[in-house]
Motif scaffolding. Structure first.
Motif, short mmCIF file in Angstrom:
data_model
loop_
_atom_site.label_atom_id
_atom_site.label_comp_id
_atom_site.label_asym_id
_atom_site.label_seq_id
_atom_site.Cartn_x
_atom_site.Cartn_y
_atom_site.Cartn_z
N ILE A 50 68.90 -105.71 78.27
CA ILE A 50 68.29 -105.32 79.54
C ILE A 50 66.82 -105.72 79.57
N VAL A 51 66.13 -105.54 78.46
CA VAL A 51 64.71 -105.91 78.37
C VAL A 51 64.55 -107.40 78.66
N ARG A 52 65.38 -108.24 78.05
CA ARG A 52 65.30 -109.69 78.28
C ARG A 52 65.67 -110.04 79.72
N ALA A 86 65.27 -97.29 80.62
CA ALA A 86 66.03 -96.25 79.97
C ALA A 86 67.21 -95.86 80.86
N ARG A 87 66.95 -95.74 82.16
CA ARG A 87 68.01 -95.37 83.10
C ARG A 87 69.11 -96.42 83.10
N MET A 88 68.73 -97.71 83.13
CA MET A 88 69.72 -98.79 83.17
C MET A 88 70.60 -98.81 81.92
N ALA A 89 70.02 -98.44 80.79
CA ALA A 89 70.76 -98.45 79.53
C ALA A 89 71.48 -97.14 79.27
N GLY A 90 71.14 -96.12 80.05
CA GLY A 90 71.77 -94.82 79.86
C GLY A 90 71.30 -94.10 78.61
N VAL A 91 70.04 -94.33 78.25
CA VAL A 91 69.47 -93.70 77.06
C VAL A 91 68.12 -93.08 77.41
N SER A 92 67.55 -92.36 76.48
CA SER A 92 66.26 -91.73 76.72
C SER A 92 65.11 -92.74 76.63
N GLU A 106 73.66 -99.87 66.64
CA GLU A 106 73.52 -101.31 66.90
C GLU A 106 73.93 -101.63 68.33
N LYS A 107 74.96 -100.96 68.81
CA LYS A 107 75.43 -101.17 70.18
C LYS A 107 74.33 -100.79 71.19
N THR A 108 73.66 -99.67 70.95
CA THR A 108 72.58 -99.22 71.84
C THR A 108 71.41 -100.20 71.78
N ARG A 109 71.04 -100.63 70.58
CA ARG A 109 69.93 -101.58 70.43
C ARG A 109 70.23 -102.87 71.18
#
Length: 181
Positions: free
Chosen positions: A34-36, A1-7, A25-28
């Motif tokens: 990042i997950v991959r 979450a931190r790496m993506a800047g989201v909750s 879509e951009k957030t997804r």
């Protein structure tokens, strides 16, 4: 979450594929990238602890040796496993040497070993065991044993239609000597 800047909630929703309206879509795309890249995998044990939900399905194979050795069962297990994995579920296989009536479904369900059962190839002689499962409120699906009383979830093959379709196909290809083995 931190790496993506989201909750954390946003990451959870994106990974689980639920409530997609709440993430652009951009957030997804960013989260899944990042997950991959980081090689993240879902910890189902932790998820079960936090939600009290069991993300494991139990496949119960009967004592009937025909079904254990059949190609059909192999394909059922392969298909169920693939579909379950795509939905975030694991599979636990129970191959019993006893009739279904002797299977300790109560222990399996209460211990959290499985959240539901798939009964493969149960025979007509196991009808009472299926009735007992239904009465106990155990979530289950019966394969190849359609019951209407009690009304249970079941998946059955239309063997007559399948034989007709296979024969029609072979005749359409010009075959004249067709055997069923």
């Amino acid at each position: 979450a931190r790496m993506a800047g989201v909750s954390v909630a946003t990451v959870s929703r994106v990974i689980a594929g639920i409530d997609m309206r709440k993430a652009s879509e951009k957030t997804r795309t960013r989260v899944l990238g990042i997950v991959r890249r980081e090689g993240y995998y879902r910890n189902t044990a932790a998820q079960q602890l936090s939600t009290s939900a069991v993300a494991v399905l139990g496949i119960v194979l009967p004592h009937n040796s025909f079904f254990r050795s059949s190609f059909y069962v192999t394909e059922v297990i392969r298909g169920v496993t693939a579909d379950a994995a795509a939905r975030g579920y694991g599979i636990r296989l129970y191959a019993t040497s006893e009739p279904l009536s002797a299977f300790n479904y109560d222990e399996v369900m209460k211990s959290g070993a499985a959240g539901g059962l798939i009964l493969v190839g149960t025979g007509a002689d196991e009808r009472q065991a299926i009735v007992d499962l239904h009465r106990a409120g155990v979530p289950f699906v019966v394969l190849n044993n359609e019951l209407s009383n009690p009304p249970v979830n079941s998946i059955d093959l239309d063997n007559v239609r399948a034989a007709y379709d296979a024969t029609t196909y072979l005749i359409g290809k010009g075959h004249k000597r067709i055997a069923f083995i």
